[in-house]
Design a protein around this motif. Structure first.
Motif, short mmCIF file in Angstrom:
data_model
loop_
_atom_site.label_atom_id
_atom_site.label_comp_id
_atom_site.label_asym_id
_atom_site.label_seq_id
_atom_site.Cartn_x
_atom_site.Cartn_y
_atom_site.Cartn_z
N ILE A 32 38.54 -15.42 -13.68
CA ILE A 32 37.93 -15.84 -12.41
C ILE A 32 38.01 -14.71 -11.38
O ILE A 32 37.03 -14.38 -10.71
N LEU A 33 39.19 -14.09 -11.28
CA LEU A 33 39.34 -12.98 -10.32
C LEU A 33 38.36 -11.85 -10.64
O LEU A 33 37.76 -11.26 -9.74
N THR A 34 38.20 -11.57 -11.92
CA THR A 34 37.30 -10.50 -12.35
C THR A 34 35.86 -10.82 -11.94
O THR A 34 35.15 -9.97 -11.41
N LEU A 35 35.48 -12.06 -12.18
CA LEU A 35 34.11 -12.45 -11.83
C LEU A 35 33.92 -12.45 -10.31
O LEU A 35 32.86 -12.06 -9.80
N LEU A 36 34.95 -12.85 -9.61
CA LEU A 36 34.90 -12.85 -8.14
C LEU A 36 34.65 -11.43 -7.63
O LEU A 36 33.78 -11.19 -6.78
N GLU A 37 35.40 -10.48 -8.17
CA GLU A 37 35.22 -9.09 -7.77
C GLU A 37 33.80 -8.61 -8.13
O GLU A 37 33.17 -7.88 -7.38
N HIS A 38 33.32 -9.05 -9.27
CA HIS A 38 31.97 -8.65 -9.69
C HIS A 38 30.92 -9.17 -8.71
O HIS A 38 30.02 -8.43 -8.30
N VAL A 39 31.07 -10.43 -8.31
CA VAL A 39 30.12 -11.02 -7.36
C VAL A 39 30.16 -10.26 -6.03
O VAL A 39 29.13 -9.91 -5.44
N ILE A 40 31.37 -9.96 -5.56
CA ILE A 40 31.54 -9.20 -4.31
C ILE A 40 30.81 -7.86 -4.42
O ILE A 40 30.06 -7.46 -3.52
N GLU A 41 31.00 -7.19 -5.55
CA GLU A 41 30.39 -5.87 -5.72
C GLU A 41 28.87 -5.96 -5.85
O GLU A 41 28.15 -5.12 -5.31
N LEU A 42 28.38 -7.00 -6.52
CA LEU A 42 26.92 -7.18 -6.62
C LEU A 42 26.32 -7.31 -5.23
O LEU A 42 25.25 -6.79 -4.93
N HIS A 43 27.04 -8.02 -4.35
CA HIS A 43 26.56 -8.18 -2.98
C HIS A 43 26.62 -6.84 -2.23
O HIS A 43 25.65 -6.41 -1.61
N ARG A 44 27.75 -6.15 -2.37
CA ARG A 44 27.92 -4.89 -1.62
C ARG A 44 26.94 -3.81 -2.05
O ARG A 44 26.53 -2.98 -1.25
N CYS A 45 26.57 -3.83 -3.33
CA CYS A 45 25.65 -2.78 -3.78
C CYS A 45 24.19 -3.19 -3.54
O CYS A 45 23.27 -2.49 -3.95
N GLY A 46 23.99 -4.31 -2.89
CA GLY A 46 22.65 -4.69 -2.46
C GLY A 46 21.87 -5.53 -3.45
O GLY A 46 20.71 -5.86 -3.20
N ALA A 47 22.50 -5.92 -4.56
CA ALA A 47 21.76 -6.67 -5.56
C ALA A 47 21.73 -8.17 -5.25
O ALA A 47 20.80 -8.87 -5.64
N LEU A 48 22.76 -8.66 -4.54
CA LEU A 48 22.92 -10.11 -4.38
C LEU A 48 22.87 -10.51 -2.91
O LEU A 48 23.65 -10.01 -2.11
N PRO A 49 21.93 -11.40 -2.52
CA PRO A 49 21.86 -11.83 -1.13
C PRO A 49 23.16 -12.49 -0.68
O PRO A 49 23.85 -13.12 -1.49
N ARG A 50 23.45 -12.35 0.60
CA ARG A 50 24.71 -12.85 1.16
C ARG A 50 24.95 -14.34 0.87
O ARG A 50 26.05 -14.73 0.45
N ASP A 51 23.93 -15.19 1.08
CA ASP A 51 24.18 -16.63 0.91
C ASP A 51 24.49 -16.98 -0.55
O ASP A 51 25.33 -17.83 -0.83
N VAL A 52 23.85 -16.26 -1.47
CA VAL A 52 24.14 -16.50 -2.89
C VAL A 52 25.58 -16.06 -3.20
O VAL A 52 26.37 -16.79 -3.81
N ALA A 53 25.92 -14.85 -2.72
CA ALA A 53 27.27 -14.33 -2.95
C ALA A 53 28.31 -15.27 -2.36
O ALA A 53 29.34 -15.56 -2.99
N CYS A 54 28.06 -15.78 -1.17
CA CYS A 54 29.02 -16.66 -0.50
C CYS A 54 29.26 -17.93 -1.31
O CYS A 54 30.40 -18.34 -1.53
N LYS A 55 28.15 -18.54 -1.76
CA LYS A 55 28.32 -19.79 -2.53
C LYS A 55 29.14 -19.54 -3.80
O LYS A 55 30.02 -20.33 -4.16
N LEU A 56 28.85 -18.43 -4.48
CA LEU A 56 29.59 -18.12 -5.71
C LEU A 56 31.06 -17.84 -5.40
O LEU A 56 31.96 -18.33 -6.10
N CYS A 57 31.28 -17.06 -4.36
CA CYS A 57 32.66 -16.74 -3.98
C CYS A 57 33.46 -18.00 -3.67
O CYS A 57 34.59 -18.16 -4.13
N ARG A 58 32.86 -18.88 -2.86
CA ARG A 58 33.56 -20.11 -2.47
C ARG A 58 33.95 -20.93 -3.70
O ARG A 58 35.09 -21.38 -3.81
#
Ligand code: ARG
Length: 462
Positions: A32-58
Motif C-alpha cells: 500500500i505504501l509503495t502504491l501510495l508513493e507511486h500515485v503521489i509521483e504520478l501526480h507530481r510528474c504531471g500524469a495524474l490530475p489532482r482530484d484523481v490523485a487525492c481520491k486514490l491517496c485518501r
C-alpha cells in the motif's frame, strides 16, 4: 474488469494454486505504501490530475490502517496476489476512471521488490534491537559476575581457567560482529530503492525515481531497471548471513546444554526453561534450548529452499520468485524468537561456583601458564619445561600455579585476566551505545517514511 487471471480458466482451484495472497499478508502494508508513493509521483510528474490523485491517496491511506477489510472479502482467494486484490478494491470503490490510473508507469515487479525492502528494513530493525538487547544482558551479567572463575574448553575437554565474564564477553563480541554485518547489508543492499522501474527495463512515464527514493527514506538508488526488477540479491545475501548467524546461535546453545549437563553442572539453567520427564521425575530437560536448536536448523533449510528457487531462473521476473519470499520471513521469525529465549536465559542463568572450585582442584587447567611462567622466570626453552611439567603431571607430582594466580598473570589484550576484563567491558559498552543510536536512526527513518507519505497526501488534497 481488471484481473490478471489465468488465460482460459475460471476454475478457482487453479487460480488458488498460483496465488500468494496469504503470503502477501506480511507485506500488505508495504504494498500500500509503495502504491501510495507511486500515485503521489504520478501526480507530481504531471500524469495524474489532482482530484484523481487525492481520491486514490485518501483511500490508500485509509486502507493502510484497515488491511483486514481487504482480507475479509469473500473473493479474497481468487486473486493472484495482494497487488491485484488492492487494485480490484480501488476499482470497486472509486470506479475505473479513477482507480484505473494506478497501473500507469508501474508493474507488480518493481512494486513487489520495493515492498520487500520496506518490510526487510523493519525486520532488520527488530533483529538488531533483539541482538543489542542480548548484548546488553551479556555485558550486565559480565559486570555483575566479573570475578567468578570458570573453565574454558578445547576439544570438548577442560583446557584453561578463565572468568565467567570473559566467556560472556566472547559471545557478546560475536553478536557485535554480526550487528555490523547486518547494518552493512541493510545499508548497501536492502536500502537501494527499485521503485519506478516498470516490469523489466523502465517506463515512458517521466517518473522522478530519486524523489521516490527520498520520500520512502531509502538511502540509495538501485539504478539499472532490469537489475531492480529481477534481483533477489537482498534475500540471498540476508539469508546467507542469517544462516551463518543461526549457526553461531546454535553453538552457544550447544555450550549451554553441555555446561548445564548434571555431569558437568557448571551452569544451572533457569527452571522456567526446563521440562521434567513424564517418566523419570529427576529429569530437568533443557526444553527451550532443544526446540531453539532444532528451529535454528530450519533456518538453514529455509535458506537452501531460497537458493534452490532463485538459482532456477534467469534475469527478469519469473513467478518462481514469488515462492522464494516466505522463506525469508520464516528465517527472521525463528531467529528473533531464539534471541528472546537466549536473552531470558542469560538474565537468569546461575553459575555454580562451588562446583567449579571443586573441579579446579582436580583439573590441571593451569598447566599451560605454569609452563609459560617457568620459561619466563628461569630463562629456559618452552619445550624443555613443557616436557618436565608433562612428566610431573603423569607421575602425579606436578606443582601448578593456582587458578587465582593465573587470572592475575595474563598480560595480552583480550585475555581472561582480572587486569584486562574491565577494558573489555568498557569497549563492549561503548560499541553497544553506538549501535543503539544507529538503531534509533533506523527507527526514525522507518517512521519518517510513513509520515512523509501521509503528509504529502494531505497537501495534494488541500
Ligand atoms: N506476487 C508476485 C511476487 O510476490 C509479484 C507479482 C508479479 N507477477 C507477475 N506476473 N509479473 O513475486
Amino acid at each position: 474488469m481488471y484481473r490478471a487471471h489465468l488465460l482460459g480458466s475460471t476454475e478457482k482451484w487453479i487460480s488458488r494454486y498460483i496465488s500468494s495472497i496469504w503470503d502477501d499478508r506480511e507485506i500488505a502494508r508495504h504494498i500500500i505504501l509503495t502504491l501510495l508513493e507511486h500515485v503521489i509521483e504520478l501526480h507530481r510528474c504531471g500524469a495524474l490530475p489532482r482530484d484523481v490523485a487525492c481520491k486514490l491517496c485518501r483511500e490508500l491511506s485509509r486502507l493502510y490502517h484497515n488491511i483486514d477489510e481487504l482480507y475479509d472479502r469473500s473473493d479474497v482467494e481468487e486473486y493472484e496476489d495482494f497487488h491485484e486484490l488492492l487494485e480490484k478494491h480501488l476499482i470497486d470503490k472509486l470506479g475505473i476512471e479513477i482507480a484505473g490510473w494506478v497501473g500507469l508507469g508501474r508493474s507488480r515487479n518493481d512494486h513487489v521488490v520495493t515492498a520487500h525492502k520496506l518490510r526487510l528494513r523493519e525486520l532488520f530493525r527488530e533483529l538488531l534491537s533483539r541482538i543489542v538487547e542480548l548484548r546488553r544482558t551479556l555485558i550486565d551479567r559480565a559486570e555483575r559476575d566479573r570475578d567468578k572463575v570458570f573453565i574454558a574448553f578445547t576439544h570438548g575437554q577442560p583446557a584453561q581457567v578463565t572468568l565467567f565474564s570473559h566467556y560472556l564477553l566472547s559471545i557478546e563480541e560475536v553478536l557485535r560482529t554480526y550487528t555490523n554485518i547486518f547494518f552493512t547489508i541493510l545499508e548497501n543492499v536492502v536500502e537501494k530503492c527499485p521503485l519506478g522501474c516498470g516490469p523489466a527495463v523502465g517506463t515512458t512515464v517521466p517518473i522522478d525515481r530519486e524523489r521516490e527514493m527520498t520520500d520512502l527514506c531509502f538511502l540509495n538508488l538501485c539504478i539499472n531497471a532490469l537489475y531492480c526488477t529481477e534481483t533477489r540479491d537482498y534475500f540471498l545475501i540476508t539469508g546467507g548471513v542469517l544462516s551463518a548467524f543461526s549457526t553461531e546461535l546454535t553453538r552457544i546453545i550447544n555450550d549451554l546444554i553441555k555446561l548445564s549437563d548434571p555431569q558437568i553442572n557448571m551452569l544451572v539453567l533457569p527452571s522456567e526453561h526446563c521440562a521434567t520427564s513424564s517418566i523419570m521425575p529427576h529429569k530437568r530437560n533443557p526444553a527451550t534450548l532443544e526446540i531453539a536448536r532444532a528451529r535454528l536448523g530450519r533456518v538453514i533449510g529455509e535458506y537452501v529452499s531460497l537458493l534452490s528457487i532463485v538459482r532456477s531462473v534467469g534475469k527478469g521476473y519469473y513467478l518462481d520468485l514469488q515462492e522464494a519470499t516466505p522463506h525469508v520471513w520464516n528465517m527472521f521469525n525463528i531467529i528473533n524468537d531464539v534471541l528472546h529465549i537466549l536473552t531470558d536465559i542469560f538474565k537468569r542463568i546461575i553459575i555454580n561456583e562451588d562446583v567449579i572450585r571443586e573441579l579446579l582442584k582436580k583439573l590441571p587447567v593451569t598447566s599451560a601458564e605454569t609452563v609459560e611462567q617457568l620459561c619466563l622466570r628461569e630463562g629456559r626453552s618452552f619445550r624443555e619445561v613443557y616436557g618436565e611439567v608433562a612428566k610431573s603431571l603423569r607421575e602425579g607430582s606436578a606443582r601448578l600455579l593456582s587458578p587465582d594466580d593465573v587470572l592475575m598473570l595474563r598480560r595480552s589484550i583480550g585475555s581472561a585476566s582480572i587486569e584486562f576484563i574491565d577494558d573489555q567491558i568498557r569497549i563492549a559498552r561503548n560499541m553497544l551505545e553506538k549501535d543503539l543510536s544507529r538503531i534509533e536512526e533506523l527507527e526514525n527513518r522507518i517512521r519518517r517514511c510513513v509520515e512523509n507519505l501521509f503528509k504529502t497526501c494531505e497537501t495534494i488534497c488541500t
